[in-house]
Design a protein around this motif. Structure first.
Motif, PDB file in Angstrom:
ATOM      1  N   LEU A 103     -41.521  49.735 -70.299  1.00 41.67           N
ATOM      2  CA  LEU A 103     -40.717  48.516 -70.232  1.00 41.67           C
ATOM      3  C   LEU A 103     -40.954  47.813 -68.706  1.00 41.67           C
ATOM      4  O   LEU A 103     -40.447  46.919 -68.614  1.00 41.67           O
ATOM      5  N   GLY A 104     -41.891  48.493 -67.928  1.00 38.29           N
ATOM      6  CA  GLY A 104     -42.160  47.980 -66.312  1.00 38.29           C
ATOM      7  C   GLY A 104     -40.988  48.357 -65.509  1.00 38.29           C
ATOM      8  O   GLY A 104     -40.761  47.349 -64.628  1.00 38.29           O
ATOM      9  N   LEU A 105     -40.184  49.275 -65.797  1.00 38.23           N
ATOM     10  CA  LEU A 105     -39.022  49.441 -64.856  1.00 38.23           C
ATOM     11  C   LEU A 105     -39.032  50.884 -64.075  1.00 38.23           C
ATOM     12  O   LEU A 105     -39.959  51.572 -64.498  1.00 38.23           O
ATOM     13  N   PRO A 106     -38.400  50.587 -62.964  1.00 37.59           N
ATOM     14  CA  PRO A 106     -38.855  52.016 -62.105  1.00 37.59           C
ATOM     15  C   PRO A 106     -37.996  53.135 -62.674  1.00 37.59           C
ATOM     16  O   PRO A 106     -38.537  54.190 -62.289  1.00 37.59           O
ATOM     17  N   TYR A 107     -37.318  53.129 -63.523  1.00 33.71           N
ATOM     18  CA  TYR A 107     -36.628  54.336 -64.308  1.00 33.71           C
ATOM     19  C   TYR A 107     -35.820  53.599 -65.453  1.00 33.71           C
ATOM     20  O   TYR A 107     -35.435  52.537 -65.553  1.00 33.71           O
ATOM     21  N   PHE A 108     -35.634  54.428 -66.434  1.00 32.33           N
ATOM     22  CA  PHE A 108     -34.870  54.187 -67.601  1.00 32.33           C
ATOM     23  C   PHE A 108     -33.577  55.424 -67.454  1.00 32.33           C
ATOM     24  O   PHE A 108     -33.928  56.405 -67.796  1.00 32.33           O
ATOM     25  N   PRO A 109     -32.313  54.808 -67.311  1.00 27.88           N
ATOM     26  CA  PRO A 109     -31.333  55.777 -67.065  1.00 27.88           C
ATOM     27  C   PRO A 109     -30.761  56.490 -68.382  1.00 27.88           C
ATOM     28  O   PRO A 109     -30.833  55.426 -69.365  1.00 27.88           O
ATOM     29  N   LEU A 110     -30.402  57.594 -68.379  1.00 28.17           N
ATOM     30  CA  LEU A 110     -29.622  58.257 -69.505  1.00 28.17           C
ATOM     31  C   LEU A 110     -28.317  58.518 -68.742  1.00 28.17           C
ATOM     32  O   LEU A 110     -28.355  59.698 -67.965  1.00 28.17           O
ATOM     33  N   THR A 111     -27.341  58.217 -69.298  1.00 27.93           N
ATOM     34  CA  THR A 111     -25.895  58.644 -68.712  1.00 27.93           C
ATOM     35  C   THR A 111     -24.997  59.431 -70.012  1.00 27.93           C
ATOM     36  O   THR A 111     -25.806  59.135 -71.216  1.00 27.93           O
ATOM     37  N   PRO A 112     -24.024  59.762 -69.856  1.00 25.42           N
ATOM     38  CA  PRO A 112     -23.276  60.307 -70.979  1.00 25.42           C
ATOM     39  C   PRO A 112     -22.884  59.347 -72.089  1.00 25.42           C
ATOM     40  O   PRO A 112     -22.370  59.738 -73.049  1.00 25.42           O
ATOM     41  N   THR A 113     -22.830  58.101 -71.749  1.00 23.67           N
ATOM     42  CA  THR A 113     -22.550  56.853 -72.624  1.00 23.67           C
ATOM     43  C   THR A 113     -23.793  56.262 -73.159  1.00 23.67           C
ATOM     44  O   THR A 113     -23.739  55.554 -74.141  1.00 23.67           O
ATOM     45  N   PHE A 114     -24.720  56.109 -72.347  1.00 17.82           N
ATOM     46  CA  PHE A 114     -25.913  55.142 -72.414  1.00 17.82           C
ATOM     47  C   PHE A 114     -27.233  56.027 -72.700  1.00 17.82           C
ATOM     48  O   PHE A 114     -27.417  56.865 -71.900  1.00 17.82           O
ATOM     49  N   PRO A 115     -27.793  55.511 -73.772  1.00 19.20           N
ATOM     50  CA  PRO A 115     -27.853  54.634 -74.851  1.00 19.20           C
ATOM     51  C   PRO A 115     -27.123  55.066 -76.114  1.00 19.20           C
ATOM     52  O   PRO A 115     -26.931  54.205 -76.898  1.00 19.20           O
TER      53      PRO A 115
END
Length: 342
Positions: A265-277
């Motif tokens: 996606l060309g992003l510096p990071y793709f976060p994983l949280t307890p609710t996302f995604p």
């Protein structure tokens, strides 16, 4: 009949002689006649000496406030449509920011995050200043909340101009809104021009390293780069105001990072949280944490010579001083905090 004397109207001592003298018989006849007598002079004076009763103001017309708001809103729309509004060389639209963008962010600031602001008086009332803050929260909401804090709480009503990463200015819609809100590219040239123009400039030297760090490293400041912000402040001769933000670390607890997806996606990071995604769009809703923003004592730079901006040791020492002051304040605020959400 005796000659009459002229008696001043307000002479108290002459009330008994306010009419011409009469003969004895004539005076008695006059007193015997029935009918209303002349009002006594003291009563007339009493009326004259009483202060005028205050006149109550007429009640405003019903709906006057709404009419003024409607008229102001229509005038604002007319200026938008006809292009009769001003932007500066960076694209900053002060009217749009004050009347629209701040109004959209204010409910999030006041009701959702319930931001408490401390030390805003440390920001100078006039002239340029560089605000240096910690960065966290997966999404850069901390910068926006800091902008509202300065806008709404500074006694001189100052505006904060944030330095943003390149990514902000390549995203559609976000690019235009950022320019309108007064943000500009995080480069030394733009920052120095704003500071020399007397603007308040905000920078978050941790960058993506701070905003995308794991939840387990919350409130631990990352590296502050090479001290470029110190060099800019030295060249412009403006004070550096450290700023510590508590509460942003917990809005999106980042427990993982999908690096492969981030590269695609060309992003510096793709976060994983307890609710996302996992919860879809609902998982993108930030947690309603309680925030505190504290502006520290300014560090003056105007006493240094112009060539001091080229001294690497001085830049290193000032950078370390700013970083340590922010980190110490963060620990202090965390000790004082009763709860993440209250």
């Amino acid at each position: 009949m005796a000659d009459a004397k002229v008696i001043p109207f307000d002479d108290d001592r002459s009330r008994a002689r306010r009419r011409p003298a009469r003969a004895d018989g004539e005076e008695a006849a006059v007193r015997a006649l029935p009918g209303p007598q002349e009002p006594e002079l003291p009563a007339v004076r009493a009326v004259e000496e009483q202060p005028a009763a205050p006149v109550a103001p007429e009640p405003p017309e019903a709906g006057g406030g709404w009419e003024r708001r409607l008229a102001g809103g229509l005038a604002f729309l007319r200026r938008r449509i006809t292009g009769e509004y001003e932007v500066d060389e960076f694209g900053y639209d002060e009217e749009l920011t004050d009347q629209v963008l701040m109004s959209l962010l204010r409910p999030l600031y006041e009701k959702y995050f319930r931001v408490e602001v401390k030390g805003v008086e440390n920001i100078p009332d006039k002239g340029g200043a560089l605000i240096v803050a910690n960065h966290s929260g997966t999404l850069p909401l901390d910068g926006l909340m800091m902008q509202v804090a300065v806008h709404d709480h500074h006694p001189a009503g100052r505006h904060l101009r944030l330095l943003a990463a390149d990514l902000v200015f390549v995203l559609p819609v976000v690019n235009e809104l950022a320019r309108k809100a007064g943000h500009t590219l995080a480069c030394a040239e733009d920052a120095e021009r704003l500071l020399r123009a007397g603007e308040i400039v905000g920078v978050m030297p941790e960058g993506f390293k701070g905003i995308g760090k794991p939840f387990g490293e919350r409130y631990k400041l990352q590296r502050f780069g090479r001290g470029g912000f110190v060099s800019t402040a030295l060249r412009a001769g403006v004070p550096i105001v450290p700023c510590s933000i508590v509460g942003a670390e917990e809005i999106y607890p980042m427990v993982g990072n999908a690096r492969t997806l981030a590269r695609v996606l060309g992003l510096p990071y793709f976060p994983l949280t307890p609710t996302f995604p996992w919860l879809g769009p609902l998982g993108a809703l930030p947690l309603p944490t309680k925030w505190t923003i504290q502006f520290g004592e300014p560090i003056q730079t105007d006493s240094y010579a112009p060539e001091a901006a080229e001294d690497p040791m001085l830049m290193f020492n000032l950078t370390d001083q700013v970083r340590e002051q922010i980190q110490h304040t963060l620990y202090k605020l965390l000790v004082q905090r009763r709860s993440v959400f209250f």
